[in-house]
Design a protein around this motif. Structure first.
Motif, PDB file in Angstrom:
ATOM      1  N   MET A   1     -43.271 -22.709  12.389  1.00 10.49           N
ATOM      2  CA  MET A   1     -44.336 -23.202  11.523  1.00 10.49           C
ATOM      3  C   MET A   1     -44.170 -24.713  11.381  1.00 10.49           C
ATOM      4  O   MET A   1     -43.102 -25.200  11.062  1.00 10.49           O
ATOM      5  N   ASN A   2     -45.254 -25.433  11.611  1.00  7.83           N
ATOM      6  CA  ASN A   2     -45.165 -26.882  11.488  1.00  7.83           C
ATOM      7  C   ASN A   2     -45.322 -27.310  10.026  1.00  7.83           C
ATOM      8  O   ASN A   2     -45.659 -26.510   9.151  1.00  7.83           O
ATOM      9  N   ILE A   3     -45.094 -28.562   9.772  1.00  5.73           N
ATOM     10  CA  ILE A   3     -45.041 -29.081   8.402  1.00  5.73           C
ATOM     11  C   ILE A   3     -46.411 -29.034   7.718  1.00  5.73           C
ATOM     12  O   ILE A   3     -46.496 -28.747   6.520  1.00  5.73           O
ATOM     13  N   SER A   4     -47.490 -29.302   8.444  1.00  6.01           N
ATOM     14  CA  SER A   4     -48.814 -29.293   7.812  1.00  6.01           C
ATOM     15  C   SER A   4     -49.215 -27.876   7.405  1.00  6.01           C
ATOM     16  O   SER A   4     -49.821 -27.679   6.356  1.00  6.01           O
ATOM     17  N   LYS A   5     -48.880 -26.890   8.215  1.00  7.52           N
ATOM     18  CA  LYS A   5     -49.175 -25.507   7.857  1.00  7.52           C
ATOM     19  C   LYS A   5     -48.362 -25.092   6.628  1.00  7.52           C
ATOM     20  O   LYS A   5     -48.865 -24.395   5.747  1.00  7.52           O
ATOM     21  N   PHE A   6     -47.114 -25.522   6.563  1.00 12.80           N
ATOM     22  CA  PHE A   6     -46.269 -25.222   5.410  1.00 12.80           C
ATOM     23  C   PHE A   6     -46.869 -25.786   4.133  1.00 12.80           C
ATOM     24  O   PHE A   6     -46.954 -25.093   3.121  1.00 12.80           O
ATOM     25  N   PHE A   7     -47.293 -27.054   4.175  1.00 14.05           N
ATOM     26  CA  PHE A   7     -47.875 -27.665   2.979  1.00 14.05           C
ATOM     27  C   PHE A   7     -49.199 -27.004   2.609  1.00 14.05           C
ATOM     28  O   PHE A   7     -49.508 -26.853   1.432  1.00 14.05           O
ATOM     29  N   SER A   8     -49.984 -26.609   3.585  1.00 14.81           N
ATOM     30  CA  SER A   8     -51.241 -25.926   3.302  1.00 14.81           C
ATOM     31  C   SER A   8     -50.998 -24.613   2.569  1.00 14.81           C
ATOM     32  O   SER A   8     -51.646 -24.315   1.567  1.00 14.81           O
ATOM     33  N   VAL A   9     -50.064 -23.832   3.066  1.00 15.28           N
ATOM     34  CA  VAL A   9     -49.739 -22.557   2.422  1.00 15.28           C
ATOM     35  C   VAL A   9     -49.141 -22.791   1.045  1.00 15.28           C
ATOM     36  O   VAL A   9     -49.473 -22.110   0.076  1.00 15.28           O
ATOM     37  N   PHE A  10     -48.262 -23.780   0.937  1.00 11.66           N
ATOM     38  CA  PHE A  10     -47.613 -24.098  -0.335  1.00 11.66           C
ATOM     39  C   PHE A  10     -48.644 -24.463  -1.403  1.00 11.66           C
ATOM     40  O   PHE A  10     -48.623 -23.925  -2.514  1.00 11.66           O
ATOM     41  N   PHE A  11     -49.582 -25.349  -1.066  1.00 10.60           N
ATOM     42  CA  PHE A  11     -50.580 -25.761  -2.045  1.00 10.60           C
ATOM     43  C   PHE A  11     -51.604 -24.669  -2.317  1.00 10.60           C
ATOM     44  O   PHE A  11     -52.132 -24.583  -3.421  1.00 10.60           O
ATOM     45  N   LEU A  12     -51.859 -23.825  -1.354  1.00  9.77           N
ATOM     46  CA  LEU A  12     -52.740 -22.682  -1.577  1.00  9.77           C
ATOM     47  C   LEU A  12     -52.128 -21.713  -2.586  1.00  9.77           C
ATOM     48  O   LEU A  12     -52.816 -21.216  -3.477  1.00  9.77           O
ATOM     49  N   VAL A  13     -50.839 -21.477  -2.472  1.00 10.01           N
ATOM     50  CA  VAL A  13     -50.146 -20.601  -3.418  1.00 10.01           C
ATOM     51  C   VAL A  13     -50.147 -21.211  -4.818  1.00 10.01           C
ATOM     52  O   VAL A  13     -50.399 -20.517  -5.811  1.00 10.01           O
ATOM     53  N   ILE A  14     -49.909 -22.508  -4.911  1.00  8.35           N
ATOM     54  CA  ILE A  14     -49.930 -23.186  -6.217  1.00  8.35           C
ATOM     55  C   ILE A  14     -51.337 -23.123  -6.811  1.00  8.35           C
ATOM     56  O   ILE A  14     -51.508 -22.835  -8.000  1.00  8.35           O
ATOM     57  N   TYR A  15     -52.366 -23.380  -5.994  1.00  6.71           N
ATOM     58  CA  TYR A  15     -53.744 -23.322  -6.477  1.00  6.71           C
ATOM     59  C   TYR A  15     -54.087 -21.920  -6.967  1.00  6.71           C
ATOM     60  O   TYR A  15     -54.721 -21.764  -8.016  1.00  6.71           O
ATOM     61  N   ALA A  16     -53.675 -20.909  -6.234  1.00  4.14           N
ATOM     62  CA  ALA A  16     -53.948 -19.520  -6.633  1.00  4.14           C
ATOM     63  C   ALA A  16     -53.260 -19.198  -7.951  1.00  4.14           C
ATOM     64  O   ALA A  16     -53.841 -18.539  -8.823  1.00  4.14           O
ATOM     65  N   ALA A  17     -52.026 -19.654  -8.132  1.00  4.51           N
ATOM     66  CA  ALA A  17     -51.299 -19.392  -9.380  1.00  4.51           C
ATOM     67  C   ALA A  17     -51.987 -20.076 -10.562  1.00  4.51           C
ATOM     68  O   ALA A  17     -52.135 -19.477 -11.635  1.00  4.51           O
ATOM     69  N   VAL A  18     -52.418 -21.312 -10.382  1.00  2.00           N
ATOM     70  CA  VAL A  18     -53.102 -22.036 -11.459  1.00  2.00           C
ATOM     71  C   VAL A  18     -54.445 -21.375 -11.763  1.00  2.00           C
ATOM     72  O   VAL A  18     -54.818 -21.192 -12.933  1.00  2.00           O
ATOM     73  N   PHE A  19     -55.181 -20.983 -10.728  1.00  6.20           N
ATOM     74  CA  PHE A  19     -56.475 -20.323 -10.899  1.00  6.20           C
ATOM     75  C   PHE A  19     -56.320 -19.020 -11.685  1.00  6.20           C
ATOM     76  O   PHE A  19     -57.055 -18.774 -12.643  1.00  6.20           O
ATOM     77  N   ILE A  20     -55.369 -18.201 -11.295  1.00  2.00           N
ATOM     78  CA  ILE A  20     -55.133 -16.931 -11.995  1.00  2.00           C
ATOM     79  C   ILE A  20     -54.697 -17.184 -13.429  1.00  2.00           C
ATOM     80  O   ILE A  20     -55.122 -16.477 -14.353  1.00  2.00           O
ATOM     81  N   ASN A  21     -53.876 -18.196 -13.651  1.00  2.00           N
ATOM     82  CA  ASN A  21     -53.418 -18.520 -15.008  1.00  2.00           C
ATOM     83  C   ASN A  21     -54.585 -18.953 -15.894  1.00  2.00           C
ATOM     84  O   ASN A  21     -54.657 -18.562 -17.060  1.00  2.00           O
ATOM     85  N   ILE A  22     -55.496 -19.752 -15.360  1.00  3.55           N
ATOM     86  CA  ILE A  22     -56.649 -20.197 -16.153  1.00  3.55           C
ATOM     87  C   ILE A  22     -57.543 -19.009 -16.500  1.00  3.55           C
ATOM     88  O   ILE A  22     -57.981 -18.868 -17.646  1.00  3.55           O
ATOM     89  N   ILE A  23     -57.815 -18.150 -15.518  1.00  5.46           N
ATOM     90  CA  ILE A  23     -58.628 -16.958 -15.784  1.00  5.46           C
ATOM     91  C   ILE A  23     -57.958 -16.082 -16.834  1.00  5.46           C
ATOM     92  O   ILE A  23     -58.603 -15.599 -17.776  1.00  5.46           O
ATOM     93  N   TYR A  24     -56.662 -15.859 -16.688  1.00 10.53           N
ATOM     94  CA  TYR A  24     -55.918 -15.040 -17.645  1.00 10.53           C
ATOM     95  C   TYR A  24     -55.969 -15.652 -19.035  1.00 10.53           C
ATOM     96  O   TYR A  24     -56.187 -14.944 -20.028  1.00 10.53           O
ATOM     97  N   ASN A  25     -55.813 -16.966 -19.138  1.00  5.02           N
ATOM     98  CA  ASN A  25     -55.853 -17.654 -20.427  1.00  5.02           C
ATOM     99  C   ASN A  25     -57.231 -17.523 -21.078  1.00  5.02           C
ATOM    100  O   ASN A  25     -57.344 -17.294 -22.279  1.00  5.02           O
ATOM    101  N   ILE A  26     -58.292 -17.666 -20.293  1.00  3.25           N
ATOM    102  CA  ILE A  26     -59.645 -17.527 -20.828  1.00  3.25           C
ATOM    103  C   ILE A  26     -59.864 -16.113 -21.354  1.00  3.25           C
ATOM    104  O   ILE A  26     -60.428 -15.912 -22.433  1.00  3.25           O
ATOM    105  N   LEU A  27     -59.413 -15.121 -20.598  1.00  2.90           N
ATOM    106  CA  LEU A  27     -59.616 -13.734 -21.013  1.00  2.90           C
ATOM    107  C   LEU A  27     -58.755 -13.357 -22.224  1.00  2.90           C
ATOM    108  O   LEU A  27     -59.191 -12.583 -23.078  1.00  2.90           O
ATOM    109  N   GLN A  28     -57.548 -13.890 -22.310  1.00  3.30           N
ATOM    110  CA  GLN A  28     -56.663 -13.579 -23.439  1.00  3.30           C
ATOM    111  C   GLN A  28     -57.150 -14.209 -24.737  1.00  3.30           C
ATOM    112  O   GLN A  28     -57.134 -13.576 -25.785  1.00  3.30           O
TER     113      GLN A  28
END
Length: 83
Positions: A1-28
């Protein structure tokens, strides 16, 4: 895996975690964003237009980001409207 693919996956995971956290916070807390409903609807419509435009231009990453913003706005409006 090259470095750009690693960063893409890394930031996608961070974005997904933040997105889920915001949705969860709104619903709670059962509160939406601190804007009037009409401005959230206008913002949501702008995000829909940008998502469609990006999908038509085959920019799927940006289209997905704008589509997720539409989901956030929709959840926020739904929570504000229920209260």
């Amino acid at each position: 895996m090259n470095i750009s693919k690693f960063f893409s996956v890394f930031f996608l995971v961070i974005y997904a975690a933040v997105f889920i956290n915001i949705i969860y916070n709104i619903l709670q807390t059962k509160t939406g964003f601190g804007f009037p409903v009409w401005s959230q609807i206008v913002l949501g419509l702008c995000f829909i237009v940008m998502a469609i435009f990006n999908f038509k231009q085959s920019r799927y990453v940006f289209g997905s980001i704008f589509a997720s913003a539409v989901i956030l706005i929709t959840v926020s409006v739904a929570m504000v409207s229920c209260n």
